[in-house]
Scaffold this motif. Structure first.
Motif, PDB file in Angstrom:
ATOM      1  N   THR A  25       0.832  -1.303   0.080  1.00 43.73           N
ATOM      2  CA  THR A  25      -0.048   0.110  -0.033  1.00 43.73           C
ATOM      3  C   THR A  25       0.976   1.315   0.033  1.00 43.73           C
ATOM      4  O   THR A  25       1.677   1.504   0.834  1.00 43.73           O
ATOM      5  N   ILE A  26       0.898   2.233  -1.024  1.00 39.08           N
ATOM      6  CA  ILE A  26       1.676   3.472  -1.160  1.00 39.08           C
ATOM      7  C   ILE A  26       0.815   4.272  -0.275  1.00 39.08           C
ATOM      8  O   ILE A  26      -0.299   4.664  -0.038  1.00 39.08           O
ATOM      9  N   VAL A  27       1.739   4.987   0.797  1.00 40.91           N
ATOM     10  CA  VAL A  27       0.997   5.780   1.793  1.00 40.91           C
ATOM     11  C   VAL A  27       1.577   7.352   1.635  1.00 40.91           C
ATOM     12  O   VAL A  27       1.066   8.179   2.109  1.00 40.91           O
ATOM     13  N   ASP A  28       2.755   7.423   0.842  1.00 37.75           N
ATOM     14  CA  ASP A  28       3.146   8.858   0.665  1.00 37.75           C
ATOM     15  C   ASP A  28       4.100   8.684  -0.815  1.00 37.75           C
ATOM     16  O   ASP A  28       4.794   7.707  -0.659  1.00 37.75           O
ATOM     17  N   ARG A  29       4.261   9.928  -1.193  1.00 34.61           N
ATOM     18  CA  ARG A  29       5.291   9.827  -2.579  1.00 34.61           C
ATOM     19  C   ARG A  29       5.958  11.336  -2.369  1.00 34.61           C
ATOM     20  O   ARG A  29       5.543  12.281  -1.812  1.00 34.61           O
ATOM     21  N   ASN A  30       7.080  11.083  -2.618  1.00 33.50           N
ATOM     22  CA  ASN A  30       8.029  12.329  -2.616  1.00 33.50           C
ATOM     23  C   ASN A  30       8.017  13.157  -1.398  1.00 33.50           C
ATOM     24  O   ASN A  30       7.967  14.476  -1.381  1.00 33.50           O
ATOM     25  N   TRP A  31       8.203  12.586  -0.328  1.00 35.48           N
ATOM     26  CA  TRP A  31       8.257  13.080   0.979  1.00 35.48           C
ATOM     27  C   TRP A  31       9.538  13.660   1.041  1.00 35.48           C
ATOM     28  O   TRP A  31      10.375  13.214   1.024  1.00 35.48           O
ATOM     29  N   ARG A  32       9.519  14.895   1.519  1.00 35.44           N
ATOM     30  CA  ARG A  32      10.784  15.678   1.929  1.00 35.44           C
ATOM     31  C   ARG A  32      10.937  16.164   3.105  1.00 35.44           C
ATOM     32  O   ARG A  32       9.887  16.584   3.749  1.00 35.44           O
ATOM     33  N   CYS A  33      12.152  16.247   3.635  1.00 38.37           N
ATOM     34  CA  CYS A  33      12.729  16.994   4.802  1.00 38.37           C
ATOM     35  C   CYS A  33      13.915  17.609   4.584  1.00 38.37           C
ATOM     36  O   CYS A  33      14.492  17.587   3.755  1.00 38.37           O
ATOM     37  N   PRO A  34      14.491  18.146   5.434  1.00 37.41           N
ATOM     38  CA  PRO A  34      15.739  18.944   5.355  1.00 37.41           C
ATOM     39  C   PRO A  34      16.935  17.526   5.081  1.00 37.41           C
ATOM     40  O   PRO A  34      18.125  18.066   4.461  1.00 37.41           O
ATOM     41  N   ALA A  35      16.718  16.504   5.563  1.00 35.15           N
ATOM     42  CA  ALA A  35      17.696  15.638   5.327  1.00 35.15           C
ATOM     43  C   ALA A  35      17.599  14.818   3.982  1.00 35.15           C
ATOM     44  O   ALA A  35      18.580  13.920   3.553  1.00 35.15           O
ATOM     45  N   GLY A  36      16.620  15.239   3.229  1.00 36.99           N
ATOM     46  CA  GLY A  36      16.320  14.321   1.805  1.00 36.99           C
ATOM     47  C   GLY A  36      14.978  14.117   1.612  1.00 36.99           C
ATOM     48  O   GLY A  36      14.199  14.737   2.041  1.00 36.99           O
ATOM     49  N   GLU A  37      14.842  13.249   0.596  1.00 36.67           N
ATOM     50  CA  GLU A  37      13.570  13.047  -0.027  1.00 36.67           C
ATOM     51  C   GLU A  37      13.388  11.452  -0.278  1.00 36.67           C
ATOM     52  O   GLU A  37      14.427  10.632  -0.441  1.00 36.67           O
ATOM     53  N   ILE A  38      12.183  10.757   0.174  1.00 36.54           N
ATOM     54  CA  ILE A  38      11.786   9.655  -0.262  1.00 36.54           C
ATOM     55  C   ILE A  38      11.021   9.604  -1.290  1.00 36.54           C
ATOM     56  O   ILE A  38       9.882  10.431  -1.292  1.00 36.54           O
ATOM     57  N   ASP A  39      11.190   8.650  -2.285  1.00 36.88           N
ATOM     58  CA  ASP A  39      10.473   8.491  -3.321  1.00 36.88           C
ATOM     59  C   ASP A  39       9.321   8.074  -3.251  1.00 36.88           C
ATOM     60  O   ASP A  39       8.186   8.654  -3.341  1.00 36.88           O
ATOM     61  N   LEU A  40       9.165   6.903  -2.762  1.00 37.99           N
ATOM     62  CA  LEU A  40       7.705   6.318  -2.224  1.00 37.99           C
ATOM     63  C   LEU A  40       7.863   5.435  -0.805  1.00 37.99           C
ATOM     64  O   LEU A  40       8.805   5.050  -0.218  1.00 37.99           O
ATOM     65  N   VAL A  41       6.886   5.878   0.010  1.00 37.51           N
ATOM     66  CA  VAL A  41       6.494   5.417   1.220  1.00 37.51           C
ATOM     67  C   VAL A  41       5.406   4.269   1.058  1.00 37.51           C
ATOM     68  O   VAL A  41       4.288   4.547   0.620  1.00 37.51           O
ATOM     69  N   ALA A  42       5.791   3.054   1.573  1.00 38.08           N
ATOM     70  CA  ALA A  42       4.447   1.951   1.342  1.00 38.08           C
ATOM     71  C   ALA A  42       4.557   1.033   2.684  1.00 38.08           C
ATOM     72  O   ALA A  42       5.456   1.283   3.668  1.00 38.08           O
ATOM     73  N   VAL A  43       3.627   0.549   2.743  1.00 39.90           N
ATOM     74  CA  VAL A  43       3.378  -0.568   4.080  1.00 39.90           C
ATOM     75  C   VAL A  43       2.980  -1.867   3.323  1.00 39.90           C
ATOM     76  O   VAL A  43       2.458  -2.184   2.451  1.00 39.90           O
ATOM     77  N   ASP A  44       3.697  -2.819   4.073  1.00 41.27           N
ATOM     78  CA  ASP A  44       3.611  -4.349   3.404  1.00 41.27           C
ATOM     79  C   ASP A  44       3.421  -4.932   4.645  1.00 41.27           C
ATOM     80  O   ASP A  44       4.307  -5.480   5.602  1.00 41.27           O
ATOM     81  N   GLY A  45       2.110  -5.360   5.124  1.00 44.47           N
ATOM     82  CA  GLY A  45       1.740  -5.776   6.170  1.00 44.47           C
ATOM     83  C   GLY A  45       1.600  -4.953   7.275  1.00 44.47           C
ATOM     84  O   GLY A  45       1.331  -3.867   7.517  1.00 44.47           O
ATOM     85  N   SER A  46       2.594  -5.199   8.220  1.00 44.03           N
ATOM     86  CA  SER A  46       2.968  -4.395   9.463  1.00 44.03           C
ATOM     87  C   SER A  46       4.386  -3.715   9.338  1.00 44.03           C
ATOM     88  O   SER A  46       5.109  -3.231  10.304  1.00 44.03           O
ATOM     89  N   THR A  47       5.164  -3.758   7.990  1.00 47.81           N
ATOM     90  CA  THR A  47       6.452  -3.309   7.836  1.00 47.81           C
ATOM     91  C   THR A  47       6.410  -2.131   6.881  1.00 47.81           C
ATOM     92  O   THR A  47       5.637  -2.067   5.861  1.00 47.81           O
ATOM     93  N   LEU A  48       7.081  -1.136   7.413  1.00 46.81           N
ATOM     94  CA  LEU A  48       7.098   0.157   6.775  1.00 46.81           C
ATOM     95  C   LEU A  48       8.307  -0.023   5.763  1.00 46.81           C
ATOM     96  O   LEU A  48       9.279  -0.776   5.798  1.00 46.81           O
ATOM     97  N   VAL A  49       7.929   0.220   4.301  1.00 48.22           N
ATOM     98  CA  VAL A  49       8.952   0.101   3.049  1.00 48.22           C
ATOM     99  C   VAL A  49       9.418   1.578   2.366  1.00 48.22           C
ATOM    100  O   VAL A  49       8.378   2.219   2.231  1.00 48.22           O
ATOM    101  N   ILE A  50      10.388   1.930   2.843  1.00 50.02           N
ATOM    102  CA  ILE A  50      10.914   3.142   2.163  1.00 50.02           C
ATOM    103  C   ILE A  50      11.632   2.605   0.631  1.00 50.02           C
ATOM    104  O   ILE A  50      12.268   1.629   0.639  1.00 50.02           O
ATOM    105  N   VAL A  51      10.986   3.062  -0.504  1.00 51.48           N
ATOM    106  CA  VAL A  51      11.322   2.833  -1.769  1.00 51.48           C
ATOM    107  C   VAL A  51      12.082   3.814  -2.332  1.00 51.48           C
ATOM    108  O   VAL A  51      11.727   5.011  -2.562  1.00 51.48           O
TER     109      VAL A  51
END
Length: 118
Positions: A25-51
């Motif tokens: 399940t994709i829960v976020d796209r192109n999330w940014r903070c001062p430290a950088g960017e995450i292209d996709l954030v997903a959830v796989d069951g109870s696991t957070l997946v940074i893509v």
């Protein structure tokens, strides 16, 4: 928008559809903070997946996944905890996945998905 930026956005959209079809399940796209960017954030069951998604239009300069450096993976590890804290969420675990998309615009893109790259 530059052609390489359009290609990157198209690759991220392709990767998101691929991952959703694989059951994530994709829960976020192109999330940014001062430290950088995450292209996709997903959830796989109870696991957070940074893509991390890398897209290329040809193999002239190598495979897409070859562009992911050790420094980038270390930054993604840090960004995973920052994302979870900023959303006040807890997961039983997390992993970093990489998706390479080879898309020359003439046919179906080739997708390579590596789970748990670190």
């Amino acid at each position: 928008m530059l052609a390489k930026d359009r290609l990157g956005r198209r690759g991220e959209a392709t990767a998101a559809v691929y991952l959703e079809e694989a059951g994530l399940t994709i829960v976020d796209r192109n999330w940014r903070c001062p430290a950088g960017e995450i292209d996709l954030v997903a959830v796989d069951g109870s696991t957070l997946v940074i893509v991390e998604v890398k897209t290329r239009s040809s193999e002239d300069f190598g495979q897409p996944l070859e562009a992911i450096t050790a420094a980038k993976l270390e930054r993604l590890y840090l960004l995973a905890s920052k994302w979870a804290r900023s959303h006040n969420l807890r997961f039983s675990g997390f992993r970093i996945d990489a998706v390479g998309v080879l898309d020359d615009g003439t046919g179906a893109p080739r997708i390579e998905h590596l789970q748990g790259v670190i």
